[in-house]
Design an enzyme around this catalytic site. Structure first.
Site, short mmCIF file in Angstrom:
data_model
loop_
_atom_site.label_atom_id
_atom_site.label_comp_id
_atom_site.label_asym_id
_atom_site.label_seq_id
_atom_site.Cartn_x
_atom_site.Cartn_y
_atom_site.Cartn_z
CE LYS A 35 -1.99 3.18 2.86
NZ LYS A 35 -3.00 3.86 3.68
CG ASP A 62 -5.52 4.14 0.95
OD1 ASP A 62 -6.62 4.37 0.41
OD2 ASP A 62 -5.37 4.01 2.18
CB THR A 71 -10.53 17.75 -9.32
OG1 THR A 71 -10.91 19.06 -9.71
CG2 THR A 71 -9.19 17.79 -8.62
CB THR A 126 -10.86 1.18 10.38
OG1 THR A 126 -9.69 1.63 9.70
CG2 THR A 126 -11.56 0.15 9.54
NE ARG A 187 -3.34 -2.20 15.05
CZ ARG A 187 -3.21 -1.67 13.83
NH1 ARG A 187 -3.28 -2.43 12.75
NH2 ARG A 187 -3.02 -0.38 13.68
N GLY A 216 -0.40 -2.26 8.48
CA GLY A 216 0.74 -1.36 8.54
C GLY A 216 1.61 -1.63 9.75
NE ARG A 217 -0.50 2.25 13.07
CZ ARG A 217 -1.50 3.01 13.51
NH1 ARG A 217 -1.27 3.96 14.40
NH2 ARG A 217 -2.73 2.83 13.07
O1 C5P Z 1 -0.86 0.71 10.80
P1 C5P Z 1 -2.22 0.20 10.40
O2 C5P Z 1 -2.28 -1.31 10.26
O3 C5P Z 1 -3.32 0.77 11.29
O4 C5P Z 1 -2.43 0.79 8.94
C1 C5P Z 1 -3.67 0.70 8.28
C2 C5P Z 1 -3.54 1.33 6.94
O5 C5P Z 1 -4.80 1.28 6.28
C3 C5P Z 1 -3.13 2.80 6.98
O6 C5P Z 1 -2.23 2.99 5.90
C4 C5P Z 1 -4.41 3.57 6.75
O7 C5P Z 1 -4.21 4.76 6.00
C5 C5P Z 1 -5.22 2.59 5.92
N1 C5P Z 1 -6.67 2.76 6.00
C6 C5P Z 1 -7.38 2.73 7.19
N2 C5P Z 1 -8.74 2.91 7.20
C7 C5P Z 1 -9.40 3.10 6.04
C8 C5P Z 1 -8.69 3.11 4.82
C9 C5P Z 1 -7.32 2.91 4.84
O8 C5P Z 1 -6.78 2.51 8.25
N3 C5P Z 1 -10.71 3.19 6.03
#
Ligand code: C5P
Length: 243
Positions: A35, A62, A71, A126, A187, A216-217
């Protein structure tokens, strides 16, 4: 039972190109997608794009576009590239904006002779807790809002929506399995939630029918990102066999 194998998408939410490049090198052999979001796109997007293209990576861009249709159409035209498999727009931009995004992706990819990226609509972030919806003037709970925005996205021919794993089962029962669900807020048991409010484990998300998990994290901040990604992939695999 979905026919395609769910995909793990690793969010390259890191402050510098060197770290993003390292993660691409480490994690590409696992077959994950990447992503690219605001942090990477605005910080070092061009250089990262070159790296991803050189690895033939599958990219979830994303961009979360939300603007007037003309636009958004122009932005999609600029963002469609080889390897970009999914692009996001906010469903709340409305039907005309969603249609403009879908049409622009098709037109630009056809012009370039590449695969057409799928447009996914972001429903309710989320990180938004149920009690915050009212502040935004949105009546009902997250589930009702997600379904309303998903109907808008489906009518505009988007390929699917971004939503929490908690809404996937309802989404699939209303719109069918071909309408895809991409879920952040994932998670693994025991990991920190951070700013995410509506979370689920990889197993629960796959069991509910999610097609793509964005993490992500829990991966990029792990001491060993490869081991963290492998553990999530194993959990996903187990859940696919069980469903
Ligand atoms: O670190 P984490 O696992 O929370 O990252 C979730 C990723 O998903 C982030 O890059 C965030 O921008 C993305 N995201 C999100 N909620 C959404 C759409 C995208 O957390 N509705």
């Amino acid at each position: 039972m979905t026919t395609t194998q769910p995909k793990l998408i690793v969010a390259l939410d890191v402050p510098d190109l060197a770290r993003a490049n390292e993660l691409v090198e480490m994690l590409t052999p696992l077959g994950v997608w990447f992503k690219v979001g605001y942090e990477a796109l605005f910080g070092y997007g061009d250089a990262l794009r070159a790296k991803l293209e050189s690895h033939d990576a599958n990219v979830f861009l994303d961009a979360k576009l939300h603007d007037i249709p003309r636009t958004v159409e122009a932005a999609i035209h600029a963002l469609v590239r080889p390897g970009v498999r999914i692009l996001t727009v906010h469903a709340i931009g409305g039907n005309d904006m969603l249609v403009a995004a879908v049409d622009s992706a098709r037109a630009r990819a056809t012009e370039l002779g590449i695969d057409i990226p799928q447009i996914f609509a972001v429903t309710i972030l989320t990180s938004i807790a149920p009690e915050s919806l009212r502040e935004l003037g949105l009546l009902g709970g997250p589930g009702e809002n997600v379904m309303r925005l998903a109907a808008l996205a489906r009518d505009a021919r988007c390929a699917g929506v971004v939503c929490s794993a908690n809404e996937v089962a309802d989404l699939k029962s209303y719109f069918g399995h071909d309408f895809a669900a991409l879920c952040p807020g994932i998670r693994p048991g025991g990991s920190a939630h951070g700013d995410q409010k509506r979370v689920a484990t990889p197993q629960a998300a796959i069991a509910a029918g999610a097609d793509y998990l964005v993490v992500g994290r829990p991966i990029v901040e792990a001491a060993d990102p490869v081991a963290a990604a492998r553990a999530i992939l194993a959990e996903m695999e187990g859940a696919v066999h069980a469903r």
